[in-house]
Design a protein around this motif. Structure first.
Motif: not given
Length: 93
Positions: A4-9
């Motif tokens: 989820e964090k990687a997708l947001k970045i």
């Protein structure tokens, strides 16, 4: 780092690139007789790519400020990453 964090970045990175392209195109349409897509080779040959990218990054700054104010930190990180990558690519072109 979670997915989820990687997708947001990644989404922040893409939005930063798009904001810079839109900002560059808006500047070119308002203040010059050039278009980014049609006149890219000419603009590159006279050495204006770096300057235009810097001006276009002002839209990215607005987007970054929006993300920070809304506490969307990972999207803001992606915006900063977009600026870093655009700077490196601009120096190579």
């Amino acid at each position: 780092m979670t997915k989820e964090k990687a997708l947001k970045i990644f989404l922040g990175f893409l939005s930063g690139i798009v904001a810079t392209i839109i900002g560059t195109e808006v500047y070119l349409l308002l203040f010059t007789n050039y278009e980014l897509i049609g006149d890219f080779e000419f603009i590159r040959s006279i050495g204006l790519i770096g300057r235009l990218t810097a001006i276009g990054s002002l839209f990215n700054l607005l987007l970054f400020t929006y993300f920070i104010n809304r506490k969307l930190d990972f999207l803001a990180i992606g915006c900063i990453l977009a600026v870093i990558i655009l700077t490196i690519v601009t120096q190579l072109v």
